[in-house]
Design a protein around this motif. Structure first.
Motif, PDB file in Angstrom:
ATOM      1  N   LEU A  34      78.791  47.390  23.993  1.00  0.00           N
ATOM      2  CA  LEU A  34      79.323  48.240  22.871  1.00  0.00           C
ATOM      3  C   LEU A  34      79.777  49.326  23.095  1.00  0.00           C
ATOM      4  O   LEU A  34      79.106  50.315  24.107  1.00  0.00           O
ATOM      5  N   GLY A  35      80.927  49.731  22.905  1.00  0.00           N
ATOM      6  CA  GLY A  35      81.593  51.176  23.104  1.00  0.00           C
ATOM      7  C   GLY A  35      81.988  51.379  24.734  1.00  0.00           C
ATOM      8  O   GLY A  35      82.517  52.431  25.091  1.00  0.00           O
ATOM      9  N   SER A  36      82.181  49.983  25.286  1.00  0.00           N
ATOM     10  CA  SER A  36      82.628  50.211  26.626  1.00  0.00           C
ATOM     11  C   SER A  36      84.147  50.371  26.902  1.00  0.00           C
ATOM     12  O   SER A  36      84.825  50.491  27.899  1.00  0.00           O
ATOM     13  N   GLY A  37      84.765  49.972  25.646  1.00  0.00           N
ATOM     14  CA  GLY A  37      86.491  50.157  25.652  1.00  0.00           C
ATOM     15  C   GLY A  37      87.028  48.934  25.347  1.00  0.00           C
ATOM     16  O   GLY A  37      88.550  49.107  25.584  1.00  0.00           O
ATOM     17  N   LYS A  38      86.713  47.836  24.971  1.00  0.00           N
ATOM     18  CA  LYS A  38      87.252  46.490  24.627  1.00  0.00           C
ATOM     19  C   LYS A  38      88.654  46.657  23.817  1.00  0.00           C
ATOM     20  O   LYS A  38      89.678  46.356  24.114  1.00  0.00           O
ATOM     21  N   THR A  39      88.255  47.339  22.636  1.00  0.00           N
ATOM     22  CA  THR A  39      89.087  47.507  21.669  1.00  0.00           C
ATOM     23  C   THR A  39      90.110  48.465  22.073  1.00  0.00           C
ATOM     24  O   THR A  39      91.435  48.285  21.601  1.00  0.00           O
ATOM     25  N   ILE A  77      90.700  38.798  18.420  1.00  0.00           N
ATOM     26  CA  ILE A  77      89.558  38.061  18.028  1.00  0.00           C
ATOM     27  C   ILE A  77      88.278  38.893  18.440  1.00  0.00           C
ATOM     28  O   ILE A  77      88.095  39.096  19.704  1.00  0.00           O
ATOM     29  N   ASP A  78      87.332  39.066  17.707  1.00  0.00           N
ATOM     30  CA  ASP A  78      86.186  39.777  18.080  1.00  0.00           C
ATOM     31  C   ASP A  78      84.735  38.545  17.623  1.00  0.00           C
ATOM     32  O   ASP A  78      84.511  38.612  16.404  1.00  0.00           O
ATOM     33  N   LEU A  79      84.252  38.204  18.661  1.00  0.00           N
ATOM     34  CA  LEU A  79      83.069  37.076  18.548  1.00  0.00           C
ATOM     35  C   LEU A  79      81.779  37.925  18.375  1.00  0.00           C
ATOM     36  O   LEU A  79      80.995  37.139  18.658  1.00  0.00           O
ATOM     37  N   ILE A 105      90.366  38.559  23.177  1.00  0.00           N
ATOM     38  CA  ILE A 105      89.085  37.977  22.805  1.00  0.00           C
ATOM     39  C   ILE A 105      87.803  39.000  23.041  1.00  0.00           C
ATOM     40  O   ILE A 105      87.522  38.962  24.451  1.00  0.00           O
ATOM     41  N   GLU A 106      87.334  39.700  22.301  1.00  0.00           N
ATOM     42  CA  GLU A 106      86.138  40.717  22.507  1.00  0.00           C
ATOM     43  C   GLU A 106      84.870  39.823  22.501  1.00  0.00           C
ATOM     44  O   GLU A 106      84.865  38.832  21.566  1.00  0.00           O
ATOM     45  N   TRP A 107      83.912  40.017  23.145  1.00  0.00           N
ATOM     46  CA  TRP A 107      82.752  39.418  23.474  1.00  0.00           C
ATOM     47  C   TRP A 107      82.941  37.660  23.564  1.00  0.00           C
ATOM     48  O   TRP A 107      82.228  36.928  23.276  1.00  0.00           O
ATOM     49  N   ALA A 108      83.820  37.478  24.713  1.00  0.00           N
ATOM     50  CA  ALA A 108      83.971  36.213  25.113  1.00  0.00           C
ATOM     51  C   ALA A 108      82.956  35.392  25.655  1.00  0.00           C
ATOM     52  O   ALA A 108      83.108  34.328  25.681  1.00  0.00           O
ATOM     53  N   LYS A 128      80.532  56.770  33.193  1.00  0.00           N
ATOM     54  CA  LYS A 128      79.949  58.246  32.722  1.00  0.00           C
ATOM     55  C   LYS A 128      80.695  58.047  31.215  1.00  0.00           C
ATOM     56  O   LYS A 128      81.254  57.449  30.965  1.00  0.00           O
ATOM     57  N   PRO A 129      80.120  58.978  30.594  1.00  0.00           N
ATOM     58  CA  PRO A 129      80.623  59.141  29.125  1.00  0.00           C
ATOM     59  C   PRO A 129      82.151  58.775  28.894  1.00  0.00           C
ATOM     60  O   PRO A 129      82.603  58.141  28.077  1.00  0.00           O
ATOM     61  N   GLU A 130      82.750  59.211  29.722  1.00  0.00           N
ATOM     62  CA  GLU A 130      84.397  59.478  29.823  1.00  0.00           C
ATOM     63  C   GLU A 130      85.001  58.530  30.971  1.00  0.00           C
ATOM     64  O   GLU A 130      86.155  58.429  31.015  1.00  0.00           O
ATOM     65  N   GLU A 131      84.305  57.882  31.929  1.00  0.00           N
ATOM     66  CA  GLU A 131      84.789  56.954  32.704  1.00  0.00           C
ATOM     67  C   GLU A 131      84.393  55.393  32.644  1.00  0.00           C
ATOM     68  O   GLU A 131      83.222  55.288  32.398  1.00  0.00           O
TER      69      GLU A 131
HETATM   70  N1  LIG Z   1      87.644  55.675  29.928  1.00  0.00           N
HETATM   71  C1  LIG Z   1      87.255  55.530  28.514  1.00  0.00           C
HETATM   72  N2  LIG Z   1      88.051  54.112  28.212  1.00  0.00           N
HETATM   73  C2  LIG Z   1      87.835  53.855  26.883  1.00  0.00           C
HETATM   74  N3  LIG Z   1      87.296  54.207  26.231  1.00  0.00           N
HETATM   75  C3  LIG Z   1      86.550  55.464  26.412  1.00  0.00           C
HETATM   76  C4  LIG Z   1      86.950  55.935  27.595  1.00  0.00           C
HETATM   77  N4  LIG Z   1      85.894  57.343  27.620  1.00  0.00           N
HETATM   78  C5  LIG Z   1      85.390  57.523  26.539  1.00  0.00           C
HETATM   79  N5  LIG Z   1      85.885  56.285  25.668  1.00  0.00           N
HETATM   80  C6  LIG Z   1      85.150  55.975  24.470  1.00  0.00           C
HETATM   81  O1  LIG Z   1      84.438  54.867  24.408  1.00  0.00           O
HETATM   82  C7  LIG Z   1      84.894  54.324  23.000  1.00  0.00           C
HETATM   83  C8  LIG Z   1      85.180  52.977  23.270  1.00  0.00           C
HETATM   84  O2  LIG Z   1      85.179  52.065  21.946  1.00  0.00           O
HETATM   85  P1  LIG Z   1      85.780  50.762  21.716  1.00  0.00           P
HETATM   86  O3  LIG Z   1      85.774  50.431  20.432  1.00  0.00           O
HETATM   87  O4  LIG Z   1      87.073  50.720  22.562  1.00  0.00           O
HETATM   88  O5  LIG Z   1      84.557  49.759  22.611  1.00  0.00           O
HETATM   89  P2  LIG Z   1      84.374  48.339  22.409  1.00  0.00           P
HETATM   90  O6  LIG Z   1      83.944  47.829  23.783  1.00  0.00           O
HETATM   91  O7  LIG Z   1      85.578  47.309  21.548  1.00  0.00           O
HETATM   92  O8  LIG Z   1      83.103  48.438  21.591  1.00  0.00           O
HETATM   93  P3  LIG Z   1      82.561  47.127  20.541  1.00  0.00           P
HETATM   94  O9  LIG Z   1      81.537  46.099  21.223  1.00  0.00           O
HETATM   95  O10 LIG Z   1      81.697  47.780  19.530  1.00  0.00           O
HETATM   96  O11 LIG Z   1      83.392  46.684  19.926  1.00  0.00           O
HETATM   97  C9  LIG Z   1      85.661  54.851  22.013  1.00  0.00           C
HETATM   98  O12 LIG Z   1      85.172  55.926  21.440  1.00  0.00           O
HETATM   99  C10 LIG Z   1      86.436  55.856  23.137  1.00  0.00           C
HETATM  100  O13 LIG Z   1      87.124  57.034  22.781  1.00  0.00           O
END
Ligand SMILES: Nc1ncnc2c1ncn2[C@@H]1O[C@H](COP(=O)(O)OP(=O)(O)OP(=O)(O)O)[C@@H](O)[C@H]1O
Ligand SMILES: [Mg+2]
Length: 141
Positions: A34-39, A77-79, A105-108, A128-131
């Protein structure tokens, strides 16, 4: 191929490069917590495929599938909420996979075994939070 991005903008830029080389038969599976950046990456891919940014929604909600019109149809598609194979059948996944457009496809992993053999894989890891570390296989950029 391994990439490191240091902001969501960099992930969108990498996605855009992917979108520029995709063909309509391509299916990409996205893996990562979750939140890794797929979307976020899918947003970049859609832009690379010619979708106007204002037409993009953040994430498919209940219906799990959003369609965008780019150079080809794009099926996002988000599974995440999928519980079992019957549910995958009920959304008609095959029609999208073997249809006329690109499937993202997210959560493939929830459909493993139901996905085509030539699946392109994108794995996202939070460093890291931003990496993010982004590993792409099955596609050359
Ligand atoms: N290097 C980065 N690449 C992508 N997102 C980043 C990065 N650094 C910080 N973020 C933040 O991480 C979050 C990624 O959210 P995103 O919805 O893309 O994740 P997701 O994998 O689709 O989550 P979910 O499983 O809930 O669908 C966003 O808030 C984004 O701003
Ligand atoms: Mg998402």
């Amino acid at each position: 191929m391994e990439y490191f991005t240091k902001s969501s903008e960099e992930t969108i830029a990498l996605g855009k490069k992917i979108g520029e080389v995709l063909k309509p038969i391509d299916v990409i599976g996205f893996y990562g917590e979750l939140g890794s950046g797929k979307t976020t990456m899918i947003k970049g891919i859609a832009i690379g495929l010619g979708v106007n940014e204002e037409n993009l929604v953040k994430s498919p909600s209940f219906i799990m599938i959003n369609e965008y019109k780019g150079r080809y149809p794009i099926y996002h598609i988000d599974l995440y909420r999928i519980k079992n194979t019957e549910e995958i059948l009920s959304i008609g996944l095959d029609d999208y996979l073997y249809g006329d457009g690109v499937c993202l496809i997210e959560w493939a992993e929830k459909a493993e075994g139901d996905l085509p053999e030539n699946l392109i894989k994108v794995e996202l890891e939070v460093v890291k939070p931003e990496e993010r570390k982004i590993t792409i296989s099955g596609l050359s950029l």
